[in-house]
Design an enzyme around this catalytic site. Structure first.
Site, PDB file in Angstrom:
ATOM      1  N   CYS A   1       0.822  -1.233   0.000  1.00  0.00           N
ATOM      2  CA  CYS A   1       0.000   0.000   0.000  1.00  0.00           C
ATOM      3  C   CYS A   1       0.849   1.274   0.000  1.00  0.00           C
ATOM      4  CB  CYS A   1      -0.957   0.011   1.189  1.00  0.00           C
ATOM      5  SG  CYS A   1      -2.174  -1.323   1.109  1.00  0.00           S
TER       6      CYS A   1
ATOM      7  N   HIS B   1      -3.501   7.289   2.292  1.00  0.00           N
ATOM      8  CA  HIS B   1      -3.873   5.962   1.797  1.00  0.00           C
ATOM      9  C   HIS B   1      -5.255   5.628   2.332  1.00  0.00           C
ATOM     10  CE1 HIS B   1      -4.011   1.794   0.962  1.00  0.00           C
ATOM     11  NE2 HIS B   1      -3.751   1.405   2.202  1.00  0.00           N
TER      12      HIS B   1
ATOM     13  N   ASN C   1     -10.078  -0.102  -0.086  1.00  0.00           N
ATOM     14  CA  ASN C   1      -8.611  -0.025  -0.079  1.00  0.00           C
ATOM     15  C   ASN C   1      -8.090  -0.698  -1.347  1.00  0.00           C
ATOM     16  OD1 ASN C   1      -5.873  -0.448   0.269  1.00  0.00           O
ATOM     17  ND2 ASN C   1      -6.035  -1.058   2.422  1.00  0.00           N
TER      18      ASN C   1
HETATM   19  N1  COA Z   1     -18.612  -7.951   9.590  1.00  0.00           N
HETATM   20  C1  COA Z   1     -18.943  -8.182  10.860  1.00  0.00           C
HETATM   21  N2  COA Z   1     -18.028  -8.409  11.822  1.00  0.00           N
HETATM   22  C2  COA Z   1     -16.740  -8.379  11.461  1.00  0.00           C
HETATM   23  C3  COA Z   1     -16.327  -8.136  10.144  1.00  0.00           C
HETATM   24  C4  COA Z   1     -17.324  -7.909   9.190  1.00  0.00           C
HETATM   25  N3  COA Z   1     -17.027  -7.655   7.895  1.00  0.00           N
HETATM   26  N4  COA Z   1     -14.979  -8.158  10.108  1.00  0.00           N
HETATM   27  C5  COA Z   1     -14.558  -8.425  11.349  1.00  0.00           C
HETATM   28  N5  COA Z   1     -15.609  -8.561  12.160  1.00  0.00           N
HETATM   29  C6  COA Z   1     -15.608  -8.880  13.580  1.00  0.00           C
HETATM   30  C7  COA Z   1     -14.366  -9.635  13.988  1.00  0.00           C
HETATM   31  O1  COA Z   1     -14.502 -11.017  13.702  1.00  0.00           O
HETATM   32  C8  COA Z   1     -14.300  -9.356  15.451  1.00  0.00           C
HETATM   33  O2  COA Z   1     -15.211 -10.225  16.109  1.00  0.00           O
HETATM   34  P1  COA Z   1     -14.877 -10.793  17.575  1.00  0.00           P
HETATM   35  O3  COA Z   1     -14.756  -9.585  18.455  1.00  0.00           O
HETATM   36  O4  COA Z   1     -16.041 -11.656  17.869  1.00  0.00           O
HETATM   37  O5  COA Z   1     -13.587 -11.539  17.442  1.00  0.00           O
HETATM   38  C9  COA Z   1     -14.835  -7.941  15.517  1.00  0.00           C
HETATM   39  O6  COA Z   1     -15.544  -7.684  14.320  1.00  0.00           O
HETATM   40  C10 COA Z   1     -13.696  -6.964  15.535  1.00  0.00           C
HETATM   41  O7  COA Z   1     -14.243  -5.893  16.125  1.00  0.00           O
HETATM   42  P2  COA Z   1     -13.319  -4.692  16.351  1.00  0.00           P
HETATM   43  O8  COA Z   1     -11.976  -5.158  16.730  1.00  0.00           O
HETATM   44  O9  COA Z   1     -13.982  -3.736  17.257  1.00  0.00           O
HETATM   45  O10 COA Z   1     -13.255  -4.119  14.886  1.00  0.00           O
HETATM   46  P3  COA Z   1     -12.449  -2.904  14.484  1.00  0.00           P
HETATM   47  O11 COA Z   1     -13.201  -1.691  14.852  1.00  0.00           O
HETATM   48  O12 COA Z   1     -11.011  -3.008  14.881  1.00  0.00           O
HETATM   49  O13 COA Z   1     -12.485  -3.029  12.899  1.00  0.00           O
HETATM   50  C11 COA Z   1     -11.074  -3.590  11.083  1.00  0.00           C
HETATM   51  C12 COA Z   1     -11.837  -4.125  12.285  1.00  0.00           C
HETATM   52  C13 COA Z   1     -10.379  -4.750  10.395  1.00  0.00           C
HETATM   53  C14 COA Z   1     -12.056  -2.938  10.123  1.00  0.00           C
HETATM   54  C15 COA Z   1     -10.053  -2.525  11.547  1.00  0.00           C
HETATM   55  O14 COA Z   1      -9.295  -3.053  12.608  1.00  0.00           O
HETATM   56  C16 COA Z   1      -9.135  -2.073  10.453  1.00  0.00           C
HETATM   57  O15 COA Z   1      -9.539  -1.389   9.532  1.00  0.00           O
HETATM   58  N6  COA Z   1      -7.834  -2.368  10.597  1.00  0.00           N
HETATM   59  C17 COA Z   1      -6.863  -1.934   9.588  1.00  0.00           C
HETATM   60  C18 COA Z   1      -6.944  -2.790   8.367  1.00  0.00           C
HETATM   61  C19 COA Z   1      -6.170  -2.178   7.231  1.00  0.00           C
HETATM   62  O16 COA Z   1      -6.189  -0.988   7.042  1.00  0.00           O
HETATM   63  N7  COA Z   1      -5.467  -3.010   6.464  1.00  0.00           N
HETATM   64  C20 COA Z   1      -4.711  -2.567   5.355  1.00  0.00           C
HETATM   65  C21 COA Z   1      -3.554  -1.770   5.784  1.00  0.00           C
HETATM   66  S1  COA Z   1      -2.769  -1.054   4.433  1.00  0.00           S
END
Ligand code: COA
Length: 331
Positions: A112, A250, A280
């Protein structure tokens, strides 16, 4: 007169097929509300099996050349994590399809952060006098690396391509790249990785062919590294946060972008974002956001613009520039 690198053309390409959150929710245990509230994403474009990164990149590149009004190019750089083949690089084929056989051509792998790394490498080639201009493409078909059952990564990633033309010029010109900041931390490579590289994802592939992501850990790393990188890059040219007319981060997650802007004291209306439409798009993320900014009147000639990215590797980087007077050639 010091030789500088000037941005002088922009083009993009998105695959036709669009997947909405509601469509994802039909196949996976997720909801429109969860995806929108946690990521800011509403739709993402995805390729079908006949479209490769090279094909998407070629379209964006041709549009960038026409936007720049330049036909002869000395070097073609493709930033991508999803090249058409493991070997050879995809950039030489894009170059030859554009009639640029003989040009320097290579792929650059910084996921990225690839477009930001690419701007820096292109600028090094130009300011050192090795070449007079560069076609830089950021393109990825990351949907092809995702586990079809992974609701998190499938909600976040989309496919796309963006390209810019960079040429030798003067630092006082609109479009001049002013400062760079790049970095990496390979000790955290396991936060985002794809063990093997499939060109086309299929159902029931071995686990090792899919992209793996530790979303929570990535979130905080992305905020920290993009914020610090922007501080360093503006520090190099004596800008404060208030001097940034537009921040183009990004497009990883709307909440990551908001946190970075907040830590930098950049108000939301100074942040360019198209994540709701495209998700993304990995190396294509920044040029697609730039195209969106031009189309929506958010980027004007002479604006102080800061681009910042973070990605797998881990890698990060930022570039400060003065926005050029360019047209936008998009799909
Ligand atoms: N739909 C519903 N639930 C989902 C889901 C979806 N599409 N994706 C994940 N979950 C669940 C997970 O399984 C987890 O469940 P659990 O608590 O029972 O284990 C829960 O949501 C995670 O909740 P939380 O940790 O509060 O989510 P979050 O606010 O951290 O959001 C991301 C998760 C992945 C969206 C976020 O952490 C993120 O954007 N991280 C960066 C990812 C990124 O940018 N990657 C590329 C980098 S270049």
């Amino acid at each position: 007169m010091t030789r500088a690198t000037v941005l002088s053309g922009l083009g993009t390409s998105l695959p036709d097929s669009v997947i909405t959150n509601a469509q994802l929710a039909e196949a996976l245990d997720t909801t429109d509300d969860w995806i929108l509230s946690r990521t800011g994403i509403q739709t993402r474009h995805v390729v079908d099996a006949s479209v490769t990164t090279g094909k998407l990149g070629l379209k964006a590149a041709a549009r960038a050349l026409s936007s720049a009004g330049i036909k002869q190019i000395d070097a073609v750089i493709l930033a991508t994590a999803t090249p058409d083949f493991a070997c050879p690089a995809t950039a030489p084929q894009i170059a030859s399809r554009l009639g640029l056989t003989g040009a320097v051509a290579f792929d650059l792998s910084a996921v990225c952060s690839g477009f930001i790394y690419g701007l820096s490498v292109a600028s090094g080639l130009i300011t050192s006098g090795i070449v007079n201009n560069v076609l830089l493409i950021g393109a990825d078909t990351f949907s092809q690396t995702l586990d079809p059952q992974d609701r998190t990564t499938r909600a976040i990633f989309g496919d796309g391509a963006g390209a810019v033309v960079l040429r030798a010029g003067e630092i006082s010109e609109p479009g001049a790249l002013l400062a760079f900041d790049l970095g990496s931390d390979g000790s955290q490579a396991d936060l985002l990785f794809t063990p093997n590289m499939p060109r086309i994802a299929k159902e029931n592939m071995p686990e090792s062919y899919y992209f793996h992501m530790n979303g929570k850990a990535v979130f905080s790393q992305a905020v920290t590294h993009m914020t610090n990188s922007v501080k360093r890059v503006i520090g190099k040219i004596g800008w404060n946060s208030s001097d940034i007319h537009r921040l183009v981060p990004h497009q990883a997650n709307i909440r990551i972008m908001a946190a970075v802007a907040d830590q930098l004291d950049v108000e939301p209306d100074r942040v360019v974002s198209n994540i709701s439409e495209v998700g993304n798009t990995v190396a294509a993320s920044i040029p697609l956001a730039l195209s969106h900014g031009v189309k929506h009147g958010q980027l004007h000639a002479g604006d102080n613009v800061v681009l910042t990215a973070f990605g797998a590797g881990l890698t990060w980087g930022s570039v400060a520039l003065r926005w050029p007077d360019i047209s936008n050639s998009s799909r």
